[in-house]
Design a protein around this motif. Structure first.
Motif, PDB file in Angstrom:
ATOM      1  N   UNK A  17      36.008  47.903  46.792  1.00  0.00           N
ATOM      2  CA  UNK A  17      36.157  49.259  47.327  1.00  0.00           C
ATOM      3  C   UNK A  17      37.612  49.670  47.465  1.00  0.00           C
ATOM      4  N   UNK A  18      38.487  48.735  47.799  1.00  0.00           N
ATOM      5  CA  UNK A  18      39.909  49.091  47.921  1.00  0.00           C
ATOM      6  C   UNK A  18      40.495  49.442  46.559  1.00  0.00           C
ATOM      7  N   UNK A  74      30.395  47.391  37.298  1.00  0.00           N
ATOM      8  CA  UNK A  74      29.156  47.956  37.847  1.00  0.00           C
ATOM      9  C   UNK A  74      29.467  49.096  38.809  1.00  0.00           C
ATOM     10  N   UNK A  75      30.414  48.874  39.697  1.00  0.00           N
ATOM     11  CA  UNK A  75      30.742  49.891  40.703  1.00  0.00           C
ATOM     12  C   UNK A  75      31.225  51.186  40.059  1.00  0.00           C
ATOM     13  N   UNK A  76      31.941  51.074  38.957  1.00  0.00           N
ATOM     14  CA  UNK A  76      32.442  52.266  38.280  1.00  0.00           C
ATOM     15  C   UNK A  76      31.311  53.005  37.569  1.00  0.00           C
ATOM     16  N   UNK A  77      30.432  52.288  36.880  1.00  0.00           N
ATOM     17  CA  UNK A  77      29.450  52.960  36.020  1.00  0.00           C
ATOM     18  C   UNK A  77      28.061  53.124  36.639  1.00  0.00           C
ATOM     19  N   UNK A  78      27.815  52.545  37.809  1.00  0.00           N
ATOM     20  CA  UNK A  78      26.458  52.543  38.369  1.00  0.00           C
ATOM     21  C   UNK A  78      25.889  53.942  38.614  1.00  0.00           C
ATOM     22  N   UNK A  79      26.745  54.920  38.800  1.00  0.00           N
ATOM     23  CA  UNK A  79      26.236  56.269  39.061  1.00  0.00           C
ATOM     24  C   UNK A  79      25.659  56.926  37.813  1.00  0.00           C
ATOM     25  N   UNK A 127      31.949  52.784  47.196  1.00  0.00           N
ATOM     26  CA  UNK A 127      31.484  52.405  45.878  1.00  0.00           C
ATOM     27  C   UNK A 127      30.468  51.267  45.880  1.00  0.00           C
ATOM     28  N   UNK A 128      30.577  50.349  46.813  1.00  0.00           N
ATOM     29  CA  UNK A 128      29.750  49.151  46.777  1.00  0.00           C
ATOM     30  C   UNK A 128      29.470  48.683  48.195  1.00  0.00           C
ATOM     31  N   UNK A 129      28.278  48.135  48.417  1.00  0.00           N
ATOM     32  CA  UNK A 129      27.927  47.562  49.714  1.00  0.00           C
ATOM     33  C   UNK A 129      27.498  46.112  49.510  1.00  0.00           C
ATOM     34  N   UNK A 130      27.472  45.361  50.595  1.00  0.00           N
ATOM     35  CA  UNK A 130      27.030  43.967  50.529  1.00  0.00           C
ATOM     36  C   UNK A 130      25.586  43.886  50.049  1.00  0.00           C
ATOM     37  N   UNK A 131      24.747  44.800  50.495  1.00  0.00           N
ATOM     38  CA  UNK A 131      23.348  44.770  50.054  1.00  0.00           C
ATOM     39  C   UNK A 131      23.220  45.074  48.567  1.00  0.00           C
ATOM     40  N   UNK A 132      24.080  45.935  48.033  1.00  0.00           N
ATOM     41  CA  UNK A 132      24.064  46.204  46.598  1.00  0.00           C
ATOM     42  C   UNK A 132      24.401  44.935  45.818  1.00  0.00           C
ATOM     43  N   UNK A 168      40.878  34.573  41.881  1.00  0.00           N
ATOM     44  CA  UNK A 168      39.871  33.582  41.501  1.00  0.00           C
ATOM     45  C   UNK A 168      39.906  32.422  42.486  1.00  0.00           C
ATOM     46  N   UNK A 169      40.054  32.753  43.755  1.00  0.00           N
ATOM     47  CA  UNK A 169      40.134  31.739  44.803  1.00  0.00           C
ATOM     48  C   UNK A 169      38.794  31.537  45.500  1.00  0.00           C
ATOM     49  N   UNK A 170      37.805  32.340  45.153  1.00  0.00           N
ATOM     50  CA  UNK A 170      36.512  32.269  45.814  1.00  0.00           C
ATOM     51  C   UNK A 170      36.516  33.140  47.054  1.00  0.00           C
ATOM     52  N   UNK A 171      35.805  34.262  46.969  1.00  0.00           N
ATOM     53  CA  UNK A 171      35.743  35.203  48.085  1.00  0.00           C
ATOM     54  C   UNK A 171      34.318  35.279  48.614  1.00  0.00           C
ATOM     55  N   UNK A 172      34.196  35.453  49.919  1.00  0.00           N
ATOM     56  CA  UNK A 172      32.894  35.671  50.526  1.00  0.00           C
ATOM     57  C   UNK A 172      32.460  37.119  50.293  1.00  0.00           C
ATOM     58  N   UNK A 173      31.177  37.375  50.486  1.00  0.00           N
ATOM     59  CA  UNK A 173      30.588  38.662  50.164  1.00  0.00           C
ATOM     60  C   UNK A 173      31.348  39.845  50.766  1.00  0.00           C
ATOM     61  N   UNK A 174      31.632  39.798  52.048  1.00  0.00           N
ATOM     62  CA  UNK A 174      32.346  40.928  52.675  1.00  0.00           C
ATOM     63  C   UNK A 174      33.746  41.109  52.091  1.00  0.00           C
ATOM     64  N   UNK A 175      34.404  40.012  51.736  1.00  0.00           N
ATOM     65  CA  UNK A 175      35.720  40.101  51.099  1.00  0.00           C
ATOM     66  C   UNK A 175      35.608  40.736  49.717  1.00  0.00           C
ATOM     67  N   UNK A 176      34.552  40.405  49.003  1.00  0.00           N
ATOM     68  CA  UNK A 176      34.309  40.980  47.678  1.00  0.00           C
ATOM     69  C   UNK A 176      34.142  42.492  47.794  1.00  0.00           C
ATOM     70  N   UNK A 177      33.307  42.917  48.734  1.00  0.00           N
ATOM     71  CA  UNK A 177      33.055  44.347  48.918  1.00  0.00           C
ATOM     72  C   UNK A 177      34.350  45.076  49.277  1.00  0.00           C
ATOM     73  N   UNK A 178      35.135  44.502  50.181  1.00  0.00           N
ATOM     74  CA  UNK A 178      36.419  45.126  50.551  1.00  0.00           C
ATOM     75  C   UNK A 178      37.356  45.197  49.352  1.00  0.00           C
ATOM     76  N   UNK A 179      37.426  44.126  48.576  1.00  0.00           N
ATOM     77  CA  UNK A 179      38.312  44.091  47.406  1.00  0.00           C
ATOM     78  C   UNK A 179      37.917  45.176  46.401  1.00  0.00           C
TER      79      UNK A 179
END
Length: 168
Positions: A31-32, A75-80, A41-46, A18-29
């Motif tokens: 997906x990892x 969302x990433x888990x259930x979006x499919x 599982x997730x892209x920045x555009x999603x 809960x430190x505040x992540x930028x979009x690319x950091x969010x996507x990496x977190x």
């Protein structure tokens, strides 16, 4: 998918940064954490689209919080298997019945339990509080669909590998 279902764990709400992540950091977190389930599982555009669609609220000063990450993990888990309007409805129901932290942690417990049970690693977890509310049943149905898809994807991949080996 190379994973041991009984070892797969999602971070609980209190473990999410809960430190505040930028979009690319969010996507990496995201997906990892979901990588053992297989595939991107997730892209920045999603993520940007989920904000535009008002499925999640906009980040403050381009920084995403633990609340964003919890919602995006779900969302990433259930979006499919759950369409956008279904996600919106699930979030509305969650908002009416309990806190995001309680709902997210319940989701994690149920998903891990059903995933493990689907692969024969652990028995299905029973309700300990005796309640079988509609809200829980909706979430369990979404999770069961996701787990079924994960199981099917894994079986298809194993079948594909067997066919390739047989043709060598």
């Amino acid at each position: 998918m190379n994973m041991n279902p009984e070892e797969f764990r999602l971070p609980r709400y209190e473990q999410i940064p809960d430190v505040g992540l930028y979009l690319e950091q969010v996507v990496r977190y995201i997906n990892s954490r979901l990588e053992p389930l297989g595939g991107q599982r997730l892209t920045a555009s999603m993520v940007s689209n989920y904000v535009k669609q008002k499925l999640i609220h906009a980040p403050q000063k381009k920084l995403y919080t633990a609340e964003h990450l919890a919602l995006l993990l779900f969302i990433a888990v259930v979006k499919s298997v759950v369409p956008l309007e279904g996600l919106r409805m699930l979030f509305e129901i969650q908002g009416e019945c309990c806190s995001l932290q309680a709902a997210y942690d319940f989701f994690c417990d149920e998903f891990e339990s059903m995933l493990g049970a689907s692969f024969g690693a652990v028995p299905v977890r029973e309700d300990t509080d005796g309640s079988r509310r509609e809200e829980k049943e909706l979430l369990r149905n979404a999770i069961a669909a996701v787990v079924g898809k994960i199981r099917l994807d894994r079986n298809l991949e194993e079948y594909r590998k067997q066919r390739e080996e047989a043709t060598r």
